[in-house]
Design an enzyme around this catalytic site. Structure first.
Site, short mmCIF file in Angstrom:
data_model
loop_
_atom_site.label_atom_id
_atom_site.label_comp_id
_atom_site.label_asym_id
_atom_site.label_seq_id
_atom_site.Cartn_x
_atom_site.Cartn_y
_atom_site.Cartn_z
N HIS A 160 2.24 3.63 -9.06
CA HIS A 160 2.03 2.21 -9.38
C HIS A 160 3.20 1.67 -10.20
O HIS A 160 3.63 0.53 -10.01
CB HIS A 160 0.72 2.01 -10.14
CG HIS A 160 -0.50 2.36 -9.32
ND1 HIS A 160 -0.67 1.92 -8.03
CD2 HIS A 160 -1.60 3.11 -9.60
CE1 HIS A 160 -1.83 2.37 -7.55
NE2 HIS A 160 -2.40 3.10 -8.49
N ASP B 87 0.83 -1.21 0.00
CA ASP B 87 0.00 0.00 0.00
C ASP B 87 0.87 1.26 0.00
O ASP B 87 1.98 1.26 0.51
CB ASP B 87 -0.91 -0.01 1.24
CG ASP B 87 -2.08 0.96 1.11
OD1 ASP B 87 -2.43 1.33 -0.04
OD2 ASP B 87 -2.63 1.37 2.14
N LEU C 53 11.35 -19.97 -5.16
CA LEU C 53 10.24 -19.21 -4.58
C LEU C 53 8.95 -19.35 -5.40
O LEU C 53 8.99 -19.32 -6.63
CB LEU C 53 10.65 -17.72 -4.54
CG LEU C 53 9.58 -16.72 -4.12
CD1 LEU C 53 9.36 -16.78 -2.61
CD2 LEU C 53 9.97 -15.30 -4.52
#
Ligand code: IPE
Ligand code: IPE
Ligand code: MG
Length: 226
Positions: free
Chosen positions: A29, A12, A123
């Site tokens: 963004h 956020d 991962l």
């Protein structure tokens, strides 16, 4: 020392980061996508098994159409550009959330990236897109009902969630200063350790990630015991 399987992050603060620089929210963004790349590479170097990132919530459709469209395009561009990064770092790409609401070309890009990284054994990076916990749990229960279940156990629900192949969250991080979950992994975070930082997502660093993990290692986790 606690074992660490799964870190989940509510990314956020992109919009505020851009506003502080007197730029448009979308610029934040774009910078946020750079942080996704750097934290993913860092997590894979640490041999973390699972990293889950909240990228777009079921509530984010409320934003202006221009911002929503920008985020959709950014996701598509990111996945196309970063396939190389996934493969170089042995990262398997996974998705949670209801992608049926996305354009067919974006759905195709997502599914292709899942397929092209299926063999990666390092991962697992899961992006949560059009994801909301309430939606996920509701879909899971409906799927179980459809399968003929009349009595549902918590194991049944777990096996029908989007996260069925992912272990519970050990560390939940929220950047950007708010202390709320915003409909993210409510079931999966039942016993997570929660970390809130004022750092805005584009500024979140590998160093801060490491510090959180270090703190986590020494927490006494009790799971209701003593
Ligand atoms: C998080 O940053 C990214 C998404 C929700 C897509 P925000 O866009 O919520 O940034 P702030 O919270 O407005 O600063
Ligand atoms: C949560 O951030 C969703 C994502 C990070 C994708 P929001 O910015 O949408 O959350 P609220 O509205 O502040 O709760
Ligand atoms: Mg926000």
């Amino acid at each position: 020392m606690n074992k660490l399987n799964h870190v989940a992050i509510i990314m956020d603060g992109n919009g505020r980061w851009a506003n502080l620089k007197e730029k448009k929210r979308i610029f934040g963004h774009e910078k946020g996508a750079d942080t996704v790349r750097s934290i993913t590479i860092h997590a894979s170097k640490l041999n973390l098994p699972y990293l889950t990132l909240y990228a777009f919530s079921t509530e984010n459709w409320k934003r202006p159409k221009l911002e929503v469209d920008f985020l959709m395009n950014l996701l598509s561009k990111y996945l196309k550009n970063e396939l190389k990064t996934y493969l170089e770092n042995n990262v398997r790409f996974n998705i949670i959330g209801d992608i049926s609401k996305f354009s067919s070309s974006l759905q195709e890009t997502i599914m292709k990236t899942v397929k092209n990284t299926e063999h990666c054994s390092g991962l697992t990076q899961t992006l949560a897109v059009n994801y909301g916990s309430k939606d996920e749990i509701t879909r899971a229960v409906n799927q179980l009902i459809k399968g003929g279940k009349d009595k549902i156990t918590s194991a049944d629900i777990e096996s029908a969630l989007d996260t069925k192949d992912i272990p519970p969250v050990d560390i939940l991080i929220r950047t950007g200063g708010e202390k709320r979950l915003s409909n993210f992994l409510l079931w999966q975070c039942a016993y997570s350790e929660l970390f809130f930082t004022d750092t805005l997502w584009p500024d979140f660093s590998a160093k801060e990630f490491d510090n959180i993990i270090e703190e986590y290692r020494h927490i006494k986790r009790k799971f209701g015991g003593i």
